[in-house]
Motif scaffolding. Structure first.
Motif, PDB file in Angstrom:
ATOM      1  N   PHE A 145       0.836  -1.202   0.000  1.00 15.68           N
ATOM      2  CA  PHE A 145       0.000   0.000   0.000  1.00 15.68           C
ATOM      3  C   PHE A 145       0.873   1.255   0.000  1.00 15.68           C
ATOM      4  CE2 PHE A 145      -2.476   3.318   2.191  1.00 15.68           C
ATOM      5  CZ  PHE A 145      -3.584   3.367   1.354  1.00 15.68           C
ATOM      6  N   ASN A 146       1.973   1.222   0.753  1.00 18.26           N
ATOM      7  CA  ASN A 146       2.887   2.353   0.800  1.00 18.26           C
ATOM      8  C   ASN A 146       3.485   2.625  -0.578  1.00 18.26           C
ATOM      9  OD1 ASN A 146       4.616   4.357   2.230  1.00 18.26           O
ATOM     10  ND2 ASN A 146       6.248   2.952   1.642  1.00 18.26           N
ATOM     11  N   GLU A 147       3.872   1.572  -1.294  1.00 21.10           N
ATOM     12  CA  GLU A 147       4.434   1.758  -2.624  1.00 21.10           C
ATOM     13  C   GLU A 147       3.405   2.368  -3.578  1.00 21.10           C
ATOM     14  OE1 GLU A 147       7.475   1.634  -3.357  1.00 21.10           O
ATOM     15  OE2 GLU A 147       8.144   0.717  -1.487  1.00 21.10           O
ATOM     16  N   PHE A 148       2.154   1.957  -3.435  1.00 15.81           N
ATOM     17  CA  PHE A 148       1.077   2.520  -4.245  1.00 15.81           C
ATOM     18  C   PHE A 148       0.946   4.023  -3.981  1.00 15.81           C
ATOM     19  CE2 PHE A 148      -3.451   3.725  -4.480  1.00 15.81           C
ATOM     20  CZ  PHE A 148      -3.674   3.511  -5.836  1.00 15.81           C
ATOM     21  N   ALA A 165       3.849   6.015  -5.461  1.00 13.33           N
ATOM     22  CA  ALA A 165       3.722   6.172  -6.910  1.00 13.33           C
ATOM     23  C   ALA A 165       2.752   7.306  -7.259  1.00 13.33           C
ATOM     24  CB  ALA A 165       3.261   4.862  -7.542  1.00 13.33           C
ATOM     25  N   LEU A 166       1.703   7.470  -6.466  1.00 14.72           N
ATOM     26  CA  LEU A 166       0.709   8.509  -6.743  1.00 14.72           C
ATOM     27  C   LEU A 166       1.293   9.919  -6.670  1.00 14.72           C
ATOM     28  CD1 LEU A 166      -2.487   7.236  -4.873  1.00 14.72           C
ATOM     29  CD2 LEU A 166      -2.079   7.291  -7.327  1.00 14.72           C
ATOM     30  N   ARG A 180      10.281   3.859  -6.063  1.00 21.80           N
ATOM     31  CA  ARG A 180      10.076   2.719  -5.164  1.00 21.80           C
ATOM     32  C   ARG A 180      11.153   2.705  -4.085  1.00 21.80           C
ATOM     33  NH1 ARG A 180       6.812  -1.347  -6.196  1.00 21.80           N
ATOM     34  NH2 ARG A 180       8.137  -2.769  -5.024  1.00 21.80           N
ATOM     35  N   SER A 181      10.774   2.275  -2.895  1.00 27.59           N
ATOM     36  CA  SER A 181      11.754   2.130  -1.814  1.00 27.59           C
ATOM     37  C   SER A 181      12.354   0.734  -1.879  1.00 27.59           C
ATOM     38  CB  SER A 181      11.081   2.350  -0.451  1.00 27.59           C
ATOM     39  OG  SER A 181      10.063   1.401  -0.251  1.00 27.59           O
TER      40      SER A 181
END
Length: 202
Positions: free
Chosen positions: A104-107, A110-111, A116-117
């Protein structure tokens, strides 16, 4: 009415976040209608959960930021934490919940155009788990000290959430940083209550 108590250090940390952004403690306390000043209490004191919740909501409303201005110079919109919880609440175990939260954090990253981490998976040894974060040049570059504080506060919040998910407190053993000690390091011990080591290899 609940008799639940909250360590005063949690209230202090969010008050100091508001102070650092120009808000006066006296005004915040008056607005919450409480006569409890967390900054005037002793290190081992507690405050009632209702007073803490009033303080928490007031500061979040003032800053218009779920992370109190501590999340890498970007405001976190209201509802983000709720959506994270909805994503992980049905996971079978804590590892699965952490992995899902990472997705969810990566999503969310991206927004807003962040790359990416590269966080490693959990490394486990019996009852101890270690999470290693990448050495991000941006994180430790310009304004690096402030960003490090933000990362540490975020880590502390996630630790408390993980404890809530499994129904028991998760005690940190130590926190390691590859960077030098930040200027406001004295506040970090209040949050973690464990050794924080600097200039470490990872």
């Amino acid at each position: 009415m609940s008799n639940e108590q909250v360590p005063v250090r949690f209230a202090r940390s969010i008050l100091r976040a508001a102070q650092s952004q120009g808000y006066r403690t006296e005004d915040i306390l008056v607005a919450t209608g409480t006569d409890i000043d967390p900054l005037a209490l002793g290190d081992d004191d507690f405050i009632d959960a209702e007073s803490y919740n009033l303080l928490y909501r007031r500061i979040m409303d003032l800053l218009q930021d779920e992370c109190f201005g501590l999340h890498f110079n970007r405001k976190v919109p209201a509802g983000t934490f709720r959506m994270t919880c909805l994503c992980i609440i049905h996971c079978n175990n804590l590892r699965h919940a952490i992995e899902r939260a990472g997705e969810f954090n990566e999503f969310c990253r991206a927004l807003i155009g962040l790359r990416r981490s590269d966080t490693t998976p959990l490394l486990e040894e019996e009852e101890v788990a270690t999470m290693v974060f990448e050495r991000n040049p941006w994180l430790f570059g310009r304004r690096g000290q402030e960003n490090i504080l933000a990362l540490l506060y975020a880590m502390s919040s996630w630790r408390r959430l993980c404890g809530w998910l499994i129904g028991r407190n998760i005690e940190p053993i130590e926190v390691l940083l590859v960077t030098e000690e930040p200027a406001r390091a004295e506040h970090l011990y209040e949050v973690f209550q464990c050794p924080i080591r600097y200039n470490q290899p990872y």
